[in-house]
Scaffold this active site. Sequence first.
Site, mmCIF file in Angstrom:
data_model
loop_
_atom_site.group_PDB
_atom_site.id
_atom_site.type_symbol
_atom_site.label_atom_id
_atom_site.label_comp_id
_atom_site.label_asym_id
_atom_site.label_seq_id
_atom_site.Cartn_x
_atom_site.Cartn_y
_atom_site.Cartn_z
ATOM 1 N N ASP A 1 0.830 -1.183 0.000
ATOM 2 C CA ASP A 1 0.000 0.000 0.000
ATOM 3 C C ASP A 1 0.865 1.233 0.000
ATOM 4 O OD1 ASP A 1 -1.959 1.751 0.090
ATOM 5 O OD2 ASP A 1 -2.534 1.381 2.170
ATOM 6 N N TYR A 2 0.619 2.079 -0.961
ATOM 7 C CA TYR A 2 1.465 3.244 -1.106
ATOM 8 C C TYR A 2 1.268 4.242 0.001
ATOM 9 C CZ TYR A 2 2.925 1.596 -5.560
ATOM 10 O OH TYR A 2 3.491 0.858 -6.536
ATOM 11 N N LYS A 3 0.042 4.345 0.484
ATOM 12 C CA LYS A 3 -0.208 5.359 1.493
ATOM 13 C C LYS A 3 0.643 5.120 2.722
ATOM 14 C CE LYS A 3 -4.863 6.329 0.223
ATOM 15 N NZ LYS A 3 -6.158 5.704 0.428
ATOM 16 N N SER A 4 0.843 3.861 3.027
ATOM 17 C CA SER A 4 1.551 3.601 4.272
ATOM 18 C C SER A 4 3.059 3.593 4.075
ATOM 19 C CB SER A 4 1.100 2.271 4.845
ATOM 20 O OG SER A 4 1.233 1.279 3.875
ATOM 21 N N THR A 5 3.503 3.355 2.862
ATOM 22 C CA THR A 5 4.934 3.203 2.695
ATOM 23 C C THR A 5 5.569 4.355 1.935
ATOM 24 O OG1 THR A 5 4.477 1.922 0.727
ATOM 25 C CG2 THR A 5 4.894 0.709 2.747
#
Lengths: 715, 599
Positions: free
Chosen positions: B25-29
């Site tokens: 997940d891009y939002k978290s990473t």
Amino acid sequence: MARSAKTALVLCLDVGFSMSNSAPGQEPPFQQAKKVIQKFVQRQVFAENKDELGLVLFGSDITKNNLAKDDQYQNISVHRQLMIPNFELLEEIQNDVHPGSQQADWLDALVVCMDLLQNETLGKKYERLNIVMLTDLNTPSSPDQLDIIIGNLKRAGITLQFFLPFPVDGGGSNPPHGGKALSREQQQGLEMTKQVMMSLDEEDGLEEVYTFSDAIEKLSVFKRVEKRPMAWPCTLTIGSSLAIKIVGYKAVCEERPRKSWSVVDAQTHQKDDIKRDVVYCLNDDEETEVQKDDTIQGYRYGSDIVPFSKVDQDQMKYKTDGKSFAVLGFTKQSMINRHQFVGTQVLKVFAPKDDEHAGVALSGLIRALDDLKMVAVVRYVYARNGNPQVGAAFPCIKEKYECLVYVQLPFMEDLRQYSFPSLENNKKYTPSEDQLSAVDSLIDSMMLVEEDKDGVKKDLFKVNHIPNPQYQRLFQCLHHRAVNPSAPLPPMDPWLTTALQRPLAVATRCQAPLETLKKKFPLKEVVKKKELKTSKELFGNSTEEPDAKKAKVDEEEDFNLADITEGSITQVGSVDPARDFRTLIRQKSLPFGEVCQQLTGRIEQLLGNKNMNYYIKCIPCIQTFREQSVQVGNADHYNSYIQSLKTSIPVRGLQEFWDMLVQDALTLINKDEVDGSTFSSHDAKQFLTAGEKKEELVAAVVDDTGDVDDLLDMM
Amino acid sequence: MAQWNDYHHEDEDVDGEERDESGVDYKSTGRDSLVFLVDASKEMFKGEDEEPSPFDMTMQCVRSVYTSKIISSDKDLVALVFYGTEQSKNPRNSFKHVYIYHDLDLPGARRVQDVDGLRGEKGAQVAGETMGSGNTNLGEALWCCSNLYSDIKLRLSHKRLMIFTCRDTPHGGDSERDRQARTKASDLKETGVVIDLMHLMKPGGFDVSLFFCDVVSPPEDEAELGLQMEPCGKLEDLQKRVRAKEMKKRSVASLNLCLGEGMNVAVGVYITALQARKPNAIKLYRDNNEPVRTKTRLYHTQTGSLLLPSDTKRVQVYAGRQIVMEKDEVDVIKKFSDPGLELIGFKPMERLKLHHHLRSAVFIYPEEEMVTGVWSACVNVFALCKYTRIRNSPPRFLALVPQKEEVDDGQAQIAAPGFHGIFLPYADDIRTLDTTQLPTASESQVDKMKEIVHKLRFKYRSDAFENPVLQQHYRNLEALALDLMAPEHIEDLTMPNVNMMDQRLGSLAQEFRDLVYPADYNPEGKTAPKRKPAEAAGGTEKKPKVEMSEDELRGHVQKGNLGKLTVPVLKDACKQFGVKVTGTKKQELIDALTAQLTK
């Protein structure tokens, strides 16, 4: 495989008093027989097929059957007519079927069952009529009618199964493992049973006689409804002029449960009381709702958003003309990497059953491929406008049949080529001879396939014989809940737990080699988290509860062993400030304000490093700060710190960090969350974004060369 | 706190837990970013013989990365910067001879077109006109790139910079500039940027040790040193090399492999093949083509009040009985053990059957010496493990098949060392097929087929086939985004090249047919007689309607044998009693009727 045909089956259970007798420490036959019936009915209920079931008890205190007259057919009661089994039947068996104090002739009971079957199946079609007799045979019965009964069974095409507390062979002279020798009645009964079974089926008659304990074991597994394999007729083509008719079947495919959960209202348990509603809204501050009709379909193409209506899409999309199994070419089997198999199924491809010529042609292909160790690379399309696949068709030659085994292969877009550091020729670590031999002996001790005395290989752990544990557990829980609606869920069936573990024999065998291995390899502490990367790791325990609300950040989970062993925490340390902070707040040993001050001190210290890793460490601190403040109901410290932090951002060049806060939506605490706050929720949100665009002073990276002009340039 | 739930986003609907194995997940990473820093000196435009020039090759490579990013990771940021140009283009033009062609941003249709414009001879001309070739100052170029990174407001998780050049001494011996470039490179590396060198063929050989060895990032592992020191001469090699680096490898999970009690060792779980699918459509507002957000709400039909997930429960109906559970219970039923891999034992390789396939395999990389030891010792055996990916995911069994490292002629890794984790089917997943024995082929028939197979041999490569559905979809989008008249034509590689095949086979096909088929046999005829069209039976002649009295029906309900009735009868009964049914499945009809009549 005519699936529509159904079975009519009568369970005939001996409830006579002798069934309650058992050697000390052993379960009485009655209880065992009851379990067999319960498991069986349970299985039928969840299978939801159309098979009908009746239940006849004999040796019961009451008499209830059509044949009872004068002193004939006494103490036999038809508990349930033929019908599709349901939970009521399960409950009745659980609550109403008790051992009786009478005895009845099992042959009489058999006659009642036959009568029941014949009457109730009259004029309807059944694939099979069956009577299941569960008894200890401990009643005197008159063999004079035996021949007539056998004759009737044969004529009506009724099959019989026996379930006994003891094995059928060798039961006569050797006492069964319970230690109690068979009574004379039992021996006589056993002889008659053998006679009946052998006359119904000379060869395999005795295979239909089971013991209770065997049956319980077998029936414990919830059997899934067999799906009728769907034939996929198609034509295999090689170029334009060679065609072979084929039929494909799904051979391996992840089986999903037939039913899914539906959502109901918690109070009424009604599905209709709940409605799911999807609304569309613009991405503006007001979140203006728009009608579905006012929306159109689009796709992302990188940075572009391209409106693309369904109609256009259908017109422009890639189309296929119909099913296809076209050979693109042949390649060596070794060129196909099995770890690159994709897709979710394996197909087996045969020639049509009634087509010998296709059979010969396909056999030619299969044998040619097998001899040459090659595969056909095939274009596969399931149906018109289905997505095309490229896959490999492997030859498969078995004793009884030949077929092609088709598996999908990846497209270029599906592959991710990662490279990893080499494991061999690795300077840092190469296992020593000593270590390798330790691993070798471990592998030897843990071999799951072993040869027995006769050289026959035996697999101790066949995954393809284990029923999917997920469904076993699901049905176990469903059954339990259906019958005991208010009780908590039962623990896992022990047999299931065992089935998923290393076999006992192997577990014992590998003990010593494991110990050696432990000594040969320096085991690192199992602290393996190298860098904080994902939110899961970032926010530690909170993600253990993926759908837990923020406020639910579990208090208990913080009481981990580490806390206790580390001694009490007296101040916010630098290792895990967020955790220390939480602990201190909970301990209430220090005033709230002071703990907050300690935390902000640590945050400032971390921020001073101006490094992403430190920023990442700060986020959970601020987050915990916020959570705890909301919980305690004191927003002042948090809000004032965040405000002062914000003003210092440009000066200190912490824009990057602030952006992270914005991304994580760590707003001010608003009035709705804590009464004392002076901010509305709107203000709190605004606060984060306002001024974001004002100016961005990039932190000056101190350049080694110390070139002043360049430094200015950069700013 | 979006991140929290996003990480393993479990949908409302049940059984969704295994859908998203990719789980990134891009939002978290944060996002991945990639800067192409391309040499635009005169040497880059010199092609040897028929080979495309290094510049042309680079542009083709950049283009393919652009399009593949759009398809497979559309959140990644990409930039294209030239150095050694005559013209300069960068913010405030403070860096001379550095030309930012594309800022760090998502690649889109326009950018793909731009890069297309730089390909071929015409492209070289365009490049000459817009940028020209001039002095080289790699230090300035690197500095300019570092500004690209720092100007980005988003959180970047992975920063990579690839230098494409065919000159091993870019400053021609100017040690001052060399020093500057080295310093700047080390600054970049310090801020977490990984610098790769994609060096291209140079007459006389490319000597990395002259300058570039101090510029590029040290390899992940010492052992990698020595690898990839050969320059790329072919586009294919370059693309392969770029592709291997371009994506940050992310583990799906970092798990413990439990060998025995108290013996846990760490392994990383990666996905190396995952079916790329067409992304979901997004909804746009008709008036401005802006994306709209969707909000899903649950509300009570009686009171109209909004419901929280906690206001609901889950049910399944069996044999007419509704079985109710809490959402939490439904989840917890799926829990068997904590996430991890548990070694059961070992089996000889031949026990792993070809048809043991359920889904794409995972790749498992040893992170501790003990696993590496097991890896080295696994010869002709595989390890059988129980695999629990995340909390509440039911166990699956994996066959861990050791994979030895393989490298190609250019020293590029083509098979990474580690284990392939092959998912094994449970009893339920294997279907029983009834097979019939058909006559088998004679030796002469088999031999004829062998000739056919010989004629149609080819070397399969797993990256040889593009997915035509995806390609067409993206070409369509590209055409729409760029207002092209028609989408670019795609070559459908999944179609058999019938003409070529026929040509190669010559008379072989006919000979095989003569051997196996009798003269009057038509292998392309329909196998089964077509089902008679419904019209033939006469549309008017409907089955007589079966009316059933309420008592009869109640009787059926009580006995629980509604299932005996046919679907039309059940439907009629539903109509008769005003029972609303949503589905048409038999069980749904039965459930609905039972619910109505037992009220």
